[in-house]
Design an enzyme around this catalytic site. Sequence first.
Site, PDB file in Angstrom:
ATOM      1  N   LYS A 260       0.785  -1.341   0.017  1.00 56.67           N
ATOM      2  CA  LYS A 260      -0.019   0.095   0.029  1.00 56.67           C
ATOM      3  C   LYS A 260       0.890   1.402   0.010  1.00 56.67           C
ATOM      4  CE  LYS A 260      -0.865   2.151   3.444  1.00 56.67           C
ATOM      5  NZ  LYS A 260      -1.423   2.765   4.700  1.00 56.67           N
ATOM      6  N   CYS A 330     -19.189   6.454   5.239  1.00 53.18           N
ATOM      7  CA  CYS A 330     -18.903   4.934   5.525  1.00 53.18           C
ATOM      8  C   CYS A 330     -18.053   4.600   6.528  1.00 53.18           C
ATOM      9  CB  CYS A 330     -18.700   4.137   4.377  1.00 53.18           C
ATOM     10  SG  CYS A 330     -19.087   2.376   4.156  1.00 53.18           S
TER      11      CYS A 330
END
Length: 387
Positions: A260, A330
Site C-alpha cells: 500500500k 461509511c
Amino acid sequence: MTIWCSLRTCSRFKSGFFKLILDPLMLRLNDPVTPVPSSGAPVGPVVTSSPYFSHRCVSARTPAASLRSKLTRGRRNRNPAPSAGVKVEEEEAGVSEDGPPPRSRSRRQVKVGYEDGGAPPVGAERWEPAAWRRQLGHIREMRSSRDAPVDTMGAESCYDPEAPAHVRRFQVLVSLMLSSQTRDQVTAAAMQRLRAHGCTAENVLATDDGTLGTLIRHVGFWRTKVKYLKKTSAVLQEEFGGDIPDSVEGLVRLPGVGPKMAHLAMNIAWNRVSGIGVDTHVHRISGRLGWTQNPTKNPEDTRKALEDWLPRELWGHINWLLVGFGQQVCLPINPLCSVCLNRDCCPSAEKSGHGPPPVTGSPAKSQRRKKELQSTLTPSTPTRKDA
C-alpha cells in the site's frame, strides 16, 4: 561296383525311390561343406557309412541351429528391422509431437497461469460489479467538497513544498510509514515536528532513538516505527543518496514499507500509477459495496481483486475517494447509511434496513452530531436532477 552299375541301369532305379536318395549323395561326394554353427566354432567332417556302399564317405550335414542362425543373419543384413527400444522411442516421439505425453504416476500436475500476465481467456467476459459506475458517481458527489481529513492532512499535504525534490520524496515516504494504524490528524502533527527537527535521511540517522521517539510518540506502534525509520534511512542514504527508489519492487524492500505504501509513494512522490493503494478504508468499503467477486480477508487481496476489473485510469484517485468517504460517511462502526447516496444500491445498506445509526450519549451530544452530519453533507449533496 557290379551291384551299383546294375542298379544304375535298371529302370526301377531311374524312377524309383533310390534315385532320389543316391543321386544327390553321389554329386556331393567330392564337394564337402564345413558348416559354421551359431556359436562360431567350425564343425569337422562327419564320417558315415552307407548300407548301399561298401566304402566310407564324408557327409556334409549342417546342424539345424547353424542353418537357422545363417538364415536369420542373412535376413537382418538384407532388411534390418528396428529394435523394440527404437520403436518405443519413435512412438513416444510421435505422441509428444501430436498430443500430450502418456500419463505417468510420478508426473506432477503443474498449474499454468495465463502467459499474458493474468488476462482472461479470449472471449471470456471480465467480471465487474453490476452498479459500480453508479456507486462511484455517488461517492464523487459526496466527496466534491474535499473536506475530509485526508484532503488536508494526508501524505500529499505532509511534505515541505520548498524542500529539494529528493527530500520531498523522502518526507512523503516517512508520512506514509507513520500513517499506518494512525489517524491523519496524528500523522500530520508528527510530521510537523519532524520537519521542524529536520526530516532528511541524513538527519534521521544522526538523531538518537530517544529523541526520534519523542517526536513521533503519538503515532501507533511508535517504538517499532523508530526502528523502521532508522533502518530505512540507512538504506536510502547508502544506496540512493537520501532519495527513495522509483519502483514498487525497490520500495517494498525497505523495512516497514508494504505494498500500500509503495503504490501510494509511486503515485504521490513519482507521479506514476503502479497500482491501487488499499488501506483499511478501501478494504472495508470495497467489501460493503460488493466490489470484490469473492470475500477478501486483507487489504492486499482486495487490491488484487480491484485491479482485476477496475479500469486503470481510476487507480490513481480511487484511494483518495474511498478514504475520505470512509472518514465521513461509511464509518467503520455505525455507518451513516441513511444519508448516503448509495443507500438504494449498496448491499450492506439493504442488510441494515436503511435505518439511521443509533445515537448514544446526552441529548446535547446527539444534537451536535446531527448538526455536524448535516453541515458535512449539505454542500456535497446534489439535486435529484443531476443524479
